[in-house]
Scaffold this motif. Sequence first.
Motif, PDB file in Angstrom:
ATOM      1  N   ASP A  80       1.002  -1.190   0.083  1.00 27.00           N
ATOM      2  CA  ASP A  80       0.192   0.020  -0.097  1.00 27.00           C
ATOM      3  C   ASP A  80       0.776   1.209  -0.044  1.00 27.00           C
ATOM      4  O   ASP A  80       0.598   2.053  -0.738  1.00 27.00           O
ATOM      5  CB  ASP A  80      -0.859   0.088   1.173  1.00 27.00           C
ATOM      6  CG  ASP A  80      -1.908  -1.214   1.127  1.00 27.00           C
ATOM      7  OD1 ASP A  80      -2.301  -1.307  -0.008  1.00 27.00           O
ATOM      8  OD2 ASP A  80      -2.370  -1.400   1.859  1.00 27.00           O
ATOM      9  N   CYS A 112      -2.667   9.429   1.679  1.00 26.83           N
ATOM     10  CA  CYS A 112      -2.211   8.280   2.164  1.00 26.83           C
ATOM     11  C   CYS A 112      -0.694   8.663   2.397  1.00 26.83           C
ATOM     12  O   CYS A 112       0.178   7.624   2.893  1.00 26.83           O
ATOM     13  CB  CYS A 112      -1.797   7.298   0.900  1.00 26.83           C
ATOM     14  SG  CYS A 112      -3.832   6.743   0.620  1.00 26.83           S
TER      15      CYS A 112
ATOM     16  N   MET B   1      -3.137   6.161   8.220  1.00 26.72           N
ATOM     17  CA  MET B   1      -4.123   6.883   7.444  1.00 26.72           C
ATOM     18  C   MET B   1      -4.830   7.532   8.661  1.00 26.72           C
ATOM     19  O   MET B   1      -5.272   6.996   9.660  1.00 26.72           O
ATOM     20  CB  MET B   1      -5.048   6.238   6.610  1.00 26.72           C
ATOM     21  CG  MET B   1      -6.368   6.833   6.073  1.00 26.72           C
ATOM     22  SD  MET B   1      -5.648   7.818   4.571  1.00 26.72           S
ATOM     23  CE  MET B   1      -6.895   8.941   4.389  1.00 26.72           C
ATOM     24  N   ARG B   2      -5.003   8.898   8.715  1.00 24.57           N
ATOM     25  CA  ARG B   2      -5.606   9.406   9.682  1.00 24.57           C
ATOM     26  C   ARG B   2      -7.014   9.349   9.479  1.00 24.57           C
ATOM     27  O   ARG B   2      -7.568   9.226   8.271  1.00 24.57           O
ATOM     28  CB  ARG B   2      -5.212  11.110   9.651  1.00 24.57           C
ATOM     29  CG  ARG B   2      -3.865  11.296  10.053  1.00 24.57           C
ATOM     30  CD  ARG B   2      -3.175  12.574   9.610  1.00 24.57           C
ATOM     31  NE  ARG B   2      -3.055  12.695   8.340  1.00 24.57           N
ATOM     32  CZ  ARG B   2      -3.747  13.673   7.445  1.00 24.57           C
ATOM     33  NH1 ARG B   2      -4.184  14.518   7.829  1.00 24.57           N
ATOM     34  NH2 ARG B   2      -3.368  13.633   6.009  1.00 24.57           N
ATOM     35  N   PRO B   5      -9.521  12.782   7.172  1.00 19.32           N
ATOM     36  CA  PRO B   5      -9.860  12.612   5.564  1.00 19.32           C
ATOM     37  C   PRO B   5     -10.892  11.460   5.511  1.00 19.32           C
ATOM     38  O   PRO B   5     -11.702  11.566   4.550  1.00 19.32           O
ATOM     39  CB  PRO B   5      -8.421  12.165   5.158  1.00 19.32           C
ATOM     40  CG  PRO B   5      -7.644  12.799   6.128  1.00 19.32           C
ATOM     41  CD  PRO B   5      -8.097  12.258   7.336  1.00 19.32           C
ATOM     42  N   LEU B   9     -14.465  11.847   3.731  1.00 18.29           N
ATOM     43  CA  LEU B   9     -14.931  10.999   2.681  1.00 18.29           C
ATOM     44  C   LEU B   9     -16.220  10.478   2.864  1.00 18.29           C
ATOM     45  O   LEU B   9     -17.026  10.588   1.899  1.00 18.29           O
ATOM     46  CB  LEU B   9     -13.791   9.987   2.199  1.00 18.29           C
ATOM     47  CG  LEU B   9     -13.782   9.645   0.868  1.00 18.29           C
ATOM     48  CD1 LEU B   9     -13.466  10.489  -0.096  1.00 18.29           C
ATOM     49  CD2 LEU B   9     -12.700   8.450   0.846  1.00 18.29           C
ATOM     50  N   LEU B 284      -9.124   3.889  -4.696  1.00 15.49           N
ATOM     51  CA  LEU B 284      -8.560   4.218  -3.257  1.00 15.49           C
ATOM     52  C   LEU B 284      -7.395   3.157  -3.105  1.00 15.49           C
ATOM     53  O   LEU B 284      -6.391   3.585  -2.623  1.00 15.49           O
ATOM     54  CB  LEU B 284      -9.463   4.299  -2.391  1.00 15.49           C
ATOM     55  CG  LEU B 284     -10.612   5.353  -2.427  1.00 15.49           C
ATOM     56  CD1 LEU B 284     -11.553   5.383  -1.376  1.00 15.49           C
ATOM     57  CD2 LEU B 284      -9.854   6.690  -2.145  1.00 15.49           C
ATOM     58  N   MET B 287      -4.646   3.915  -5.088  1.00 11.19           N
ATOM     59  CA  MET B 287      -3.698   4.939  -4.689  1.00 11.19           C
ATOM     60  C   MET B 287      -2.909   4.613  -3.490  1.00 11.19           C
ATOM     61  O   MET B 287      -2.253   5.661  -2.944  1.00 11.19           O
ATOM     62  CB  MET B 287      -4.619   6.258  -4.688  1.00 11.19           C
ATOM     63  CG  MET B 287      -5.168   6.824  -5.776  1.00 11.19           C
ATOM     64  SD  MET B 287      -6.089   8.355  -5.469  1.00 11.19           S
ATOM     65  CE  MET B 287      -7.301   7.979  -4.582  1.00 11.19           C
ATOM     66  N   GLY B 288      -3.230   3.568  -2.878  1.00 15.43           N
ATOM     67  CA  GLY B 288      -2.546   3.325  -1.752  1.00 15.43           C
ATOM     68  C   GLY B 288      -3.336   3.333  -0.384  1.00 15.43           C
ATOM     69  O   GLY B 288      -2.572   3.067   0.750  1.00 15.43           O
ATOM     70  N   PHE B 289      -4.545   3.498  -0.454  1.00  9.35           N
ATOM     71  CA  PHE B 289      -5.337   3.182   0.642  1.00  9.35           C
ATOM     72  C   PHE B 289      -5.439   1.847   0.942  1.00  9.35           C
ATOM     73  O   PHE B 289      -5.505   1.051   0.224  1.00  9.35           O
ATOM     74  CB  PHE B 289      -6.819   3.756   0.413  1.00  9.35           C
ATOM     75  CG  PHE B 289      -6.983   5.270   0.468  1.00  9.35           C
ATOM     76  CD1 PHE B 289      -7.566   5.863   1.611  1.00  9.35           C
ATOM     77  CD2 PHE B 289      -6.560   6.070  -0.585  1.00  9.35           C
ATOM     78  CE1 PHE B 289      -7.518   7.391   1.677  1.00  9.35           C
ATOM     79  CE2 PHE B 289      -6.738   7.556  -0.537  1.00  9.35           C
ATOM     80  CZ  PHE B 289      -7.205   8.027   0.451  1.00  9.35           C
ATOM     81  N   GLY B 290      -5.148   1.618   2.317  1.00  8.06           N
ATOM     82  CA  GLY B 290      -5.167   0.119   2.865  1.00  8.06           C
ATOM     83  C   GLY B 290      -6.591  -0.474   2.959  1.00  8.06           C
ATOM     84  O   GLY B 290      -7.385   0.394   3.269  1.00  8.06           O
ATOM     85  N   PRO B 291      -6.899  -1.754   2.925  1.00  5.13           N
ATOM     86  CA  PRO B 291      -8.121  -2.359   3.424  1.00  5.13           C
ATOM     87  C   PRO B 291      -8.612  -1.776   4.586  1.00  5.13           C
ATOM     88  O   PRO B 291     -10.070  -1.271   4.659  1.00  5.13           O
ATOM     89  CB  PRO B 291      -7.879  -3.754   3.461  1.00  5.13           C
ATOM     90  CG  PRO B 291      -6.630  -3.861   2.634  1.00  5.13           C
ATOM     91  CD  PRO B 291      -5.750  -2.785   2.827  1.00  5.13           C
TER      92      PRO B 291
END
Lengths: 221, 376
Positions: A80, A112, B1-2, B5, B9, B284, B287-291
């Motif tokens: 990720d 991210c 990830m904070r 955001p 979303l 997402l 783009m690098g958003f994790g599960p």
Amino acid sequence: MTVPVVIEARKLMVEYARGRRVLDGVDLVLQRGESVAIVGPSGSGKSTLLAHLAALRPPDGGEVVFEGRALASRSSGELDRFRARHVGFVFQRAALLPFLTVSENVSLALECLDPDECGDRVSRVGALLEQTGLADLADRRADRLSVGEAQRAAVARALVKDPPLVLADEPTGSVDEAAADLVVDLLLGGRPDRTVLIATHDTRVSGRCGRVLSIKGGQLV
Amino acid sequence: MRIGPLARLALRTIGYHWPRTCLAAGAIAASVATLLVTHTVSERQAERSSRLLERFEARYLVAFDSYTTTLDAEELARHRPQLERAGVVRRHDFLLAPFVDEADPIPLLLCGVPAPEPDELRGLFTLVEGRRPRPGAAEALVERGLAERRRLGIGDSIRPFEGREPLLIVGLFARESDVASADVYAPLSVVQRLRQRPGEISFSLLEVAPGRRPEEVAAATAGVLHEMRVLTLGAARARATAAAAPLRLVARSLSLVVSVLAATVVFLTLWSTVSERAADYAVLRAMGFGPGSILVGVLCQAAVLGGVGTAIGTIAASAILRGVVSNVHPALGLWPDGSVVGATVAATLAVVVAGAAIPALRAARAAPTTLMGQTM
């Protein structure tokens, strides 16, 4: 002087249902700063190759190595972070989030990253929107953009984190010629050490890349 | 990830799908309102009655004929020597007289209070204005809310029974919200006179000798007063609680059904949203958003739905209690208990999380290659 290798596919093999090989032992080396086009007919494996270079899914054989380290050796979280920091991906369809504005879609790519990795978000997003000619549309919701505007926003989203590797899957496939030229300008016109790999049918696009590779039946020819 | 955001979303997502958002928030609000109102109507009354009996539990037995009939105080008076031998040192007779005021057609309760009254009775209400009635005088204490509704004040009079003498209002009292109490208090002899039945009482509190516990003298006292019922207040409390059980069961069943419906609506809402937004989750992920981030994002949507629904439901419940229930049952109070609201919020959170869990897991598992399917 040796140019560093950014990403490398070694004997990459991907099988889909019924044992059909979409990629059949693909070897590919992308060096820092080069722009490469992959051309080939539909179903030849262009998009699949991009997806595996971006670690969107694991291969059935072979490996992808980024900056000397195999992606397969990384954890899910590391993959990720790899995508978040090092890869800008442009889809054939813009794939913007329709309920966000243009600037929100673009800045989403920075969410991210750690705050110290992306600096002043507002100015970065603003600069990208200026470059892509979308500054006046910054507050427009994505579902109210034309196809060309949406694709430029998608390119801005891929570039806003200033990635060393940009992978674009048919980025001009759904836009007119003028918009296509602008999209390619944006993809190829950034920092000189950026590596760009574009899967395309469009010979005008491939003609602007430094190297053109052809893929057929899952193999680079 | 904070989380910020992700929460933004979530807000934008549910705003984009506002019709189904309204439906889900409405279902949660209905659930919350049902929980609060049914609890207040069913449980609070039982709890208040229980707390009333609890106050007298340490020093008294209660003697009565039945829950619906009165008895003659003379019957108790005849047994005074035997009661003293059994361990009862004093009697406090009460007469409860329901009445309907023609200007306010809600059943009210007039309580005839003995003189001297038990010390514990003073804890049931607070005199906020005026004084207490004098023994034998046709005077009354009126609950402050009732006085406000009827625009009554000290010096005015109230006539509980048509054609009979009025009671002069000499004081106003405030209820303790957690204890059941009557609406009007007057001297026992005056209420008996109004009812035109001298000696009539509803029940008698039998005060046991100092140093003895009511349980110790209950059997002997029941033996003396074998023609009537004699209970410890603890036993009376248990009976009251048992009597309220069916109503509580109905209320809890209704709350359960509404909660399950709310969870189902939340599930269907988020499931359809997640289904429609599968491509967004794929973007997402690319783009690098994790599960985990995506899962938290969907749970944020659920939390917002839960928060909005709970707020609307609490306001609706308060409006129902204030506008409807308080008119039918003034003694219940106008607002849900804080602890009940807290418990309801917790239960609602559980309902919302239960409804959101599966859609959130589905979103978290979105394949990042979904968008490339057509070209791969």
